[in-house]
Scaffold this motif. Structure first.
Motif, PDB file in Angstrom:
ATOM      1  N   THR A 273       0.857  -1.186   0.000  1.00  0.00           N
ATOM      2  CA  THR A 273       0.000   0.000   0.000  1.00  0.00           C
ATOM      3  C   THR A 273       0.893   1.237   0.000  1.00  0.00           C
ATOM      4  OG1 THR A 273      -1.408  -1.274   1.456  1.00  0.00           O
ATOM      5  CG2 THR A 273      -1.930   1.064   1.242  1.00  0.00           C
ATOM      6  N   ARG A 274       0.522   2.258  -0.757  1.00  0.00           N
ATOM      7  CA  ARG A 274       1.316   3.488  -0.770  1.00  0.00           C
ATOM      8  C   ARG A 274       0.547   4.607  -0.061  1.00  0.00           C
ATOM      9  NH1 ARG A 274       5.835   3.605  -3.193  1.00  0.00           N
ATOM     10  NH2 ARG A 274       5.860   5.879  -3.427  1.00  0.00           N
ATOM     11  N   MET A 275       1.304   5.597   0.413  1.00  0.00           N
ATOM     12  CA  MET A 275       0.685   6.792   0.987  1.00  0.00           C
ATOM     13  C   MET A 275       1.149   8.009   0.189  1.00  0.00           C
ATOM     14  SD  MET A 275       2.956   7.250   4.458  1.00  0.00           S
ATOM     15  CE  MET A 275       2.114   8.703   5.066  1.00  0.00           C
ATOM     16  N   ASP A 276       0.548   9.130   0.449  1.00  0.00           N
ATOM     17  CA  ASP A 276       0.924  10.364  -0.213  1.00  0.00           C
ATOM     18  C   ASP A 276       2.352  10.721   0.236  1.00  0.00           C
ATOM     19  OD1 ASP A 276       1.233  13.007  -0.967  1.00  0.00           O
ATOM     20  OD2 ASP A 276      -0.926  13.432  -0.718  1.00  0.00           O
ATOM     21  N   ILE A 279       2.763  13.787   2.438  1.00  0.00           N
ATOM     22  CA  ILE A 279       2.424  13.598   3.872  1.00  0.00           C
ATOM     23  C   ILE A 279       3.600  12.965   4.598  1.00  0.00           C
ATOM     24  CG2 ILE A 279       0.888  12.383   5.469  1.00  0.00           C
ATOM     25  CD1 ILE A 279      -1.359  12.771   3.475  1.00  0.00           C
ATOM     26  N   LEU A 280       4.194  11.981   3.971  1.00  0.00           N
ATOM     27  CA  LEU A 280       5.333  11.313   4.612  1.00  0.00           C
ATOM     28  C   LEU A 280       6.464  12.313   4.845  1.00  0.00           C
ATOM     29  CD1 LEU A 280       6.681   8.751   5.679  1.00  0.00           C
ATOM     30  CD2 LEU A 280       7.507   8.305   3.375  1.00  0.00           C
ATOM     31  N   GLU A 281       6.745  13.108   3.813  1.00  0.00           N
ATOM     32  CA  GLU A 281       7.821  14.105   3.950  1.00  0.00           C
ATOM     33  C   GLU A 281       7.547  15.038   5.116  1.00  0.00           C
ATOM     34  OE1 GLU A 281       8.874  16.329   0.405  1.00  0.00           O
ATOM     35  OE2 GLU A 281       9.116  14.396  -0.631  1.00  0.00           O
ATOM     36  N   GLU A 282       6.275  15.472   5.205  1.00  0.00           N
ATOM     37  CA  GLU A 282       5.882  16.373   6.302  1.00  0.00           C
ATOM     38  C   GLU A 282       6.118  15.712   7.668  1.00  0.00           C
ATOM     39  OE1 GLU A 282       1.728  18.254   7.313  1.00  0.00           O
ATOM     40  OE2 GLU A 282       2.140  18.340   5.161  1.00  0.00           O
ATOM     41  N   ILE A 283       5.679  14.467   7.747  1.00  0.00           N
ATOM     42  CA  ILE A 283       5.837  13.744   9.035  1.00  0.00           C
ATOM     43  C   ILE A 283       7.312  13.626   9.396  1.00  0.00           C
ATOM     44  CG2 ILE A 283       5.538  11.507  10.205  1.00  0.00           C
ATOM     45  CD1 ILE A 283       3.132  11.018   8.372  1.00  0.00           C
ATOM     46  N   LEU A 284       8.109  13.262   8.391  1.00  0.00           N
ATOM     47  CA  LEU A 284       9.525  13.038   8.672  1.00  0.00           C
ATOM     48  C   LEU A 284      10.231  14.337   9.057  1.00  0.00           C
ATOM     49  CD1 LEU A 284      10.466  10.403   5.944  1.00  0.00           C
ATOM     50  CD2 LEU A 284       9.917  10.034   8.343  1.00  0.00           C
TER      51      LEU A 284
END
Ligand code: KIV
Length: 307
Positions: A273-276, A279-284
């Protein structure tokens, strides 16, 4: 025009429906089952009777004989098989010494396989020697399937060979069949009996004979499902026919899976499954991954070089 019911729509089998099949001369196919998914598949295939046999001990639990199987194990597997069936009649085997010691204990254990396990009938081994026990259980309202000829729970007395070939032994198998019928059993398994003797018994009885290694002249047949599906690499009894080769199918599948994991091609895109990414960049960016702490956490696990 109405269609005949598919196996999926057919009503739940009862002792009366087995009796009707017998009266119409329809041969009865029975298989053992020990778990939910197999029971589900055999039920969908329309097998009318499933036996939670104490062969469970050998083919599922890895014991050397059926003698080691306990009531707790039979109950556990009977419940799983019952949950997997919508139509098949489920018969549960009574394990070694769960019957025939006292009438009270025999009745209590047979009752547990029904009330707790959910089976519709029980099976127990022995002809003349078990007739009183069968009578006691049947009188209490519990349908009983007999089991004569080779009785695997007596392996240490009888061995595992064909029964009834000599004059005396043949007479004994006939006497056992008659005793089981007279005691009120609704059917009887004939295991490893010469085919002519099994056919003669089938002609004389008024209940179905279910053969295993007893020739084609019985009212029905039972097979151990793992033999039928070719699930053992080691041993197939003479009376069994492989209708599938699951051992090699499962082994090849496991080898292919291992090769894919090792090569890094499982899981592929379809299994992931992939995510946006934004969003991941923001979280990281907001949550720095603290690698030093992660290294610290793994310190408790000894590595080969530390041993
Ligand atoms: O336990 C069993 O599977 C059986 C069949 C061989 C009849 O008793």
């Amino acid at each position: 025009m109405s269609q005949p019911p598919s196996p999926q729509q057919a009503a739940r089998m009862t002792i009366a429906s087995i009796a009707r099949m017998y009266a119409k001369g329809e041969r009865i196919a029975m298989l053992t089952a020990y778990d939910y998914p197999t029971a589900r598949t055999l039920d969908d295939a329309g097998i009318p009777m499933l036996l939670v046999g104490d062969t469970l001990g050998q083919v599922i639990l890895g014991y050397d004989t059926t003698v080691r199987v306990t009531m707790a194990e039979m109950l556990h597997h009977t419940k799983a098989v019952v949950r997997g069936t919508r139509h098949a009649l489920v018969v549960a085997d009574m394990p070694f010494l769960s019957y025939g010691v006292t009438p009270e204990a025999s009745l209590e254990n047979a009752g547990l396989l029904m009330s707790e396990g959910g089976a519709v009938a029980i099976k127990l081994e022995g002809g003349e020697r078990s007739a009183r026990t069968i009578e006691t259980i049947v009188r209490a309202g519990i349908p009983v399937m007999g089991h004569i000829g080779l009785t695997p729970q007596s392996v240490h007395q009888l061995g595992l060979r064909v029964q009834g070939k000599s004059r005396d032994a043949g007479r004994q198998v006939i006497a056992d069949a008659v005793a089981v019928e007279q005691a009120g059993a609704f059917a009887v398994v004939l295991e490893l009996v010469p085919e002519q003797l099994a056919a003669a018994i089938t002609e004389r009885l008024h209940i179905p004979t279910i053969g295993i290694g007893a020739g084609a002249g019985c009212s029905g047949q039972v097979q151990v499902v793992t033999d039928l599906l070719g699930m053992s690499a080691e041993f197939t009894p003479k009376h069994a026919r492989h209708y599938a080769e699951l051992y090699s199918i499962i082994k090849s599948a496991a080898e292919a899976y291992q090769a894919d994991v090792t090569a890094g091609v499982f899981p592929g895109a379809e299994q992931s499954t992939r995510m946006d990414d934004a969003i991941l960049e923001e979280i990281l960016a907001q949550t720095p991954v603290e690698r030093p702490q992660m290294v610290e956490a793994s310190r408790g696990i000894p590595l080969d070089r530390d041993l």
